[in-house]
Design an enzyme around this catalytic site. Sequence first.
Site, PDB file in Angstrom:
ATOM      1  N   HIS A  98       0.830  -1.215   0.000  1.00  0.00           N
ATOM      2  CA  HIS A  98       0.000   0.000   0.000  1.00  0.00           C
ATOM      3  C   HIS A  98       0.859   1.258   0.000  1.00  0.00           C
ATOM      4  CE1 HIS A  98      -4.069  -1.727   1.529  1.00  0.00           C
ATOM      5  NE2 HIS A  98      -3.451  -2.563   0.732  1.00  0.00           N
ATOM      6  N   TYR A 223      -9.350   5.450   7.313  1.00  0.00           N
ATOM      7  CA  TYR A 223      -9.446   5.814   8.727  1.00  0.00           C
ATOM      8  C   TYR A 223     -10.496   6.908   8.817  1.00  0.00           C
ATOM      9  CZ  TYR A 223      -4.863   3.562   9.426  1.00  0.00           C
ATOM     10  OH  TYR A 223      -3.819   2.669   9.476  1.00  0.00           O
ATOM     11  N   PRO A 313      -3.963   0.345  19.339  1.00  0.00           N
ATOM     12  CA  PRO A 313      -3.760  -0.128  17.960  1.00  0.00           C
ATOM     13  C   PRO A 313      -3.969   0.954  16.883  1.00  0.00           C
ATOM     14  CG  PRO A 313      -5.867  -0.886  18.820  1.00  0.00           C
ATOM     15  CD  PRO A 313      -5.173  -0.213  19.954  1.00  0.00           C
ATOM     16  N   LYS A 317       1.233   0.028  15.492  1.00  0.00           N
ATOM     17  CA  LYS A 317       2.671  -0.030  15.786  1.00  0.00           C
ATOM     18  C   LYS A 317       3.094  -1.240  16.627  1.00  0.00           C
ATOM     19  CE  LYS A 317       3.551   3.672  13.547  1.00  0.00           C
ATOM     20  NZ  LYS A 317       3.746   3.372  12.124  1.00  0.00           N
ATOM     21  N   TYR A 405       3.919   7.166   9.987  1.00  0.00           N
ATOM     22  CA  TYR A 405       3.027   6.079   9.561  1.00  0.00           C
ATOM     23  C   TYR A 405       3.823   4.893   9.013  1.00  0.00           C
ATOM     24  CZ  TYR A 405      -1.036   3.723   7.643  1.00  0.00           C
ATOM     25  OH  TYR A 405      -2.006   2.793   7.372  1.00  0.00           O
TER      26      TYR A 405
END
Length: 411
Positions: A98, A223, A313, A317, A405
């Site tokens: 991705h 998200y 979560p 990570k 990220y």
Amino acid sequence: MPSTRSSSAPKKQQSGTSPFPRLDAERKTQVCIIGAGPAGLTVHQAMAQIGVTSVVIEARSRQYVQNRVRAGLVEPGTVRILDDLGVGQKLLRDAACHKGLLLQLDDTSARVPFGDITGEPVYMYPQQHIVRDLISASDPQRILFDTEAVNVETGSLDAAVTVNHAGRHFRVKCDFIVGADGAHGASRRSLPDERKKSYERDYGIDWLGILAETAPLADELIYSCSARGFALHSMRGESQSRLYLQVPRGSSPSWTDDRIWQELDYRLSPGAARIRRGDITERTAVKLKAFQLENPQYRRLFLIGDAAHTVPPSAAKGLNLAVEDAACLAQALWAWYQDHERGGLDRYASKAAQRAWLAQMFSAEMTRLLHVLPGDTQFDTKTRTARWQRIVDNPIALRDFADHYVGIARR
Ligand SMILES: Cc1cc2nc3c(=O)[nH]c(=O)nc-3n(C[C@H](O)[C@H](O)[C@H](O)COP(=O)(O)OP(=O)(O)OC[C@H]3O[C@@H](n4cnc5c(N)ncnc54)[C@H](O)[C@@H]3O)c2cc1C
């Protein structure tokens, strides 16, 4: 971690260290690892690569750990570590790569092209597949399933773990203990009170995660935050969706399938096509909590992964930090067995904590940015919107978000 594949054999190899085919005597190994999650298995694989004997003690069955559905987002740094250890082949073949994600606030959405910004993609590959790959690469006699660590002893010169297998106790003597037994394991509990200093944050909400037999509704992660809270659209391959909802603490069991789908529809639909329903094959509930030990080392015991720190979560990570801790510790152990160089072991605690705090910081930021937390007021809604806008509009803020990220910010 430098590639261990090319490492030469260690100078300080113990002779006569037998594997563990039977469980009826006091045994000895160089490194005793508690926990066959991603952290423990990564250290085990690294030890095998450099010829150091290690054994993994795992409370649950092989089938259970190989099928436990948890994380799925793998940072490029984690992929490189696994590949260096010779267990990245399947991941690189099967994982979806991705390069962007959708950030959605109410009915506005923006794509974050983190792949273009950082030059690095992330990979979608289920945690249980990483666990399977690591177990398949191991000598089966060196992972003791259905065996619980019940006592951890560490002196300054040696260490031992007492384990319970089917009601029989035996002791494993070792040079070092790796506590990779997660947030509720024996190694964290075994620390003396004065070494238990820790920092905690409870965000007061849970994630209800489902695995559903339905094709993902988009190619990338979404998200989303609306007035009713957070939702995440994620995937496991082309025919399964992994979907999450923010829910009130402890309320997961009361959510019917129908209510879950309705809520996902409401929270995810503004920026995406309508969600396709399918059979829900798995449900998990995770508390959004953060925990970090001040010092993840005591004498010859080294804590790694969730045993040392848990992150909510929200930024995915936990798995990545676990593998990173494992690689850092494995490198220090390698230097010890190779040259009796103990600088790496002495520095492990501060290096691991520093990286974990960066992950805590970003996870806290993602939690604030995307969730409606208990006690939030209109003030919080306004600052959340301002933060969202800043990330979307400002190239420096966007770059910083992208670096965290994909995990570059911790290197
Ligand atoms: C329920 C749950 C759901 C999660 N979901 C997500 C998610 O959706 N997305 C995300 O990004 N992250 C998620 N995470 C976080 C991520 O999965 C963890 O950070 C990751 O598993 C940490 O790996 P680890 O190897 O440190 O610990 P673990 O994977 O927890 O492994 C620890 C192992 O130790 C074993 N063990 C425990 N006690 C003992 C003992 N006394 N003796 C022997 N063995 C013992 C356990 O059985 C386990 O196999 C989730 C975590 C949990 C707990």
